[in-house]
Write an enzyme that holds these catalytic residues in place. Sequence first.
Site, PDB file in Angstrom:
ATOM      1  CG  ASP A  17      -1.769   1.184   1.071  1.00  0.00           C
ATOM      2  OD1 ASP A  17      -3.013   1.734   0.100  1.00  0.00           O
ATOM      3  OD2 ASP A  17      -2.032   1.909   2.454  1.00  0.00           O
ATOM      4  CB  SER A  18      -0.040   4.967  -0.392  1.00  0.00           C
ATOM      5  OG  SER A  18      -1.547   4.622   0.452  1.00  0.00           O
ATOM      6  CE1 TYR A  49       2.465   5.377  -3.889  1.00  0.00           C
ATOM      7  CE2 TYR A  49       1.899   3.736  -4.376  1.00  0.00           C
ATOM      8  CZ  TYR A  49       2.688   4.104  -3.541  1.00  0.00           C
ATOM      9  OH  TYR A  49       4.068   3.512  -3.378  1.00  0.00           O
ATOM     10  N   GLY A  50      -2.839   9.071  -3.409  1.00  0.00           N
ATOM     11  CA  GLY A  50      -3.949   9.706  -4.521  1.00  0.00           C
ATOM     12  C   GLY A  50      -4.116  10.317  -4.686  1.00  0.00           C
ATOM     13  CB  CYS A  80      -3.302   0.983  -2.354  1.00  0.00           C
ATOM     14  SG  CYS A  80      -3.199   2.736  -2.597  1.00  0.00           S
ATOM     15  CG  ASN A  81      -9.573   1.200  -2.828  1.00  0.00           C
ATOM     16  OD1 ASN A  81     -10.136   0.591  -3.313  1.00  0.00           O
ATOM     17  ND2 ASN A  81      -9.435   1.432  -1.044  1.00  0.00           N
ATOM     18  CB  THR A  82      -4.302   5.096  -5.682  1.00  0.00           C
ATOM     19  OG1 THR A  82      -5.508   5.636  -4.233  1.00  0.00           O
ATOM     20  CG2 THR A  82      -4.315   6.217  -6.359  1.00  0.00           C
ATOM     21  CD  GLU A 159      -1.527   8.103   6.716  1.00  0.00           C
ATOM     22  OE1 GLU A 159      -0.676   9.110   6.659  1.00  0.00           O
ATOM     23  OE2 GLU A 159      -1.787   7.127   6.066  1.00  0.00           O
ATOM     24  CB  CYS A 191      -9.741   5.103   0.837  1.00  0.00           C
ATOM     25  SG  CYS A 191      -8.435   6.099   1.185  1.00  0.00           S
ATOM     26  CB  THR A 192      -6.520   0.670   2.330  1.00  0.00           C
ATOM     27  OG1 THR A 192      -5.879   2.175   2.214  1.00  0.00           O
ATOM     28  CG2 THR A 192      -6.202  -0.169   1.081  1.00  0.00           C
ATOM     29  CG  HIS A 193      -6.298   6.105   4.824  1.00  0.00           C
ATOM     30  ND1 HIS A 193      -5.113   5.236   3.508  1.00  0.00           N
ATOM     31  CD2 HIS A 193      -5.204   6.609   5.759  1.00  0.00           C
ATOM     32  CE1 HIS A 193      -4.195   5.484   3.980  1.00  0.00           C
ATOM     33  NE2 HIS A 193      -4.201   6.382   5.197  1.00  0.00           N
TER      34      HIS A 193
HETATM   35  N1  DGL Z   1      -4.152   3.883   0.477  1.00  0.00           N
HETATM   36  C1  DGL Z   1      -4.782   5.050  -0.754  1.00  0.00           C
HETATM   37  C2  DGL Z   1      -5.914   4.481  -1.111  1.00  0.00           C
HETATM   38  O1  DGL Z   1      -6.522   3.510  -0.361  1.00  0.00           O
HETATM   39  C3  DGL Z   1      -4.778   6.371   0.463  1.00  0.00           C
HETATM   40  C4  DGL Z   1      -3.960   6.928   0.541  1.00  0.00           C
HETATM   41  C5  DGL Z   1      -3.058   7.554  -0.432  1.00  0.00           C
HETATM   42  O2  DGL Z   1      -3.623   8.148  -1.118  1.00  0.00           O
HETATM   43  O3  DGL Z   1      -2.342   6.943  -0.846  1.00  0.00           O
HETATM   44  O4  DGL Z   1      -6.231   5.154  -2.381  1.00  0.00           O
END
Ligand code: DGL
Length: 278
Positions: A17-18, A49-50, A80-82, A159, A191-193
């Site tokens: 993940d990011s 990453y988003g 990570c979705n992005t 975070e 989004c994973t968060h």
């Molecule tokens: N982990 C990213 C996602 O699931 C979110 C955090 C990011 O922007 O890197 O898209």
Amino acid sequence: MSMEQNRDVSAPIGVFDSGVGGLTVAREIMRQIPNEKIVYFGDTARVPYGSKSKETVTRFSRQIVRFLQTHRVKTIVVACNTASAYALEDLEKEFDVPIIGVVKPGAKAASQATRNGRIGVIATEATIGSHIYSQYIKKINPDVTIYGKACPLFVPLVEEGLWEDPVTDEIAKRYLNELIDIDIDTLILGCTHYPLIRSTVARVMGEKVTLVNPAFETARELRETLEKKGLLNDAPIGLGENKYQFYVSDGAEKFKTFANSIIKYGILSAKTVNIEEF
Ligand code: DGL
């Protein structure tokens, strides 16, 4: 560079993940497939990453896959979705190792959950801009309407540990009100968060809206993939045997503290890696 696929059932699963968000996916894998080893990489030096371009996210993702391959992983989960939205297709073409993203499983779960054919997706700007959830859902059911909403402030709120906080409540109302107005009955936490503020989102959306956490479906798909390929590990592994290993590109101590608040396995140490070398 492509490496031959590792067919050893006792080899670990690579998860990346990011940053810390992918831990919600790792946690789900630990729950559903407890006999698997995991090597987790969080790109804490280059998060988020988003807000980055497809090219950049794909380049970062390639480096991470190469790093995970040095651990002889048998499968990789893009937690990570992005990165799933931007890089998965290229990664699948370039590497021999099976790679699973979080978007497709999430889209499938949402298509099954909706009754009125109106699905909302909340995610980063990149994921929403890519329309990837829409594309996958429309392939399953072209009659469904999808409404995307980028919620960029959710990542820093999570975070900062503000999971249950009036500030997060207020921001959630601002972001989500328009989705309430258009009468969606299903909402993807894209989004994973976001699973970490699930109760806030649930409260704002109300009980008529089903929340879909792609992590759950991803762990299920991972299990199925491993079974199909004869790679599922049946033998229990003790926690001491390097079962769960964590790597980051920066801030190992901070990551460790955060990780221990999400994953309750009396973890862990996290090591720093210079990911630019891969
Ligand atoms: N982990 C990213 C996602 O699931 C979110 C955090 C990011 O922007 O890197 O898209």
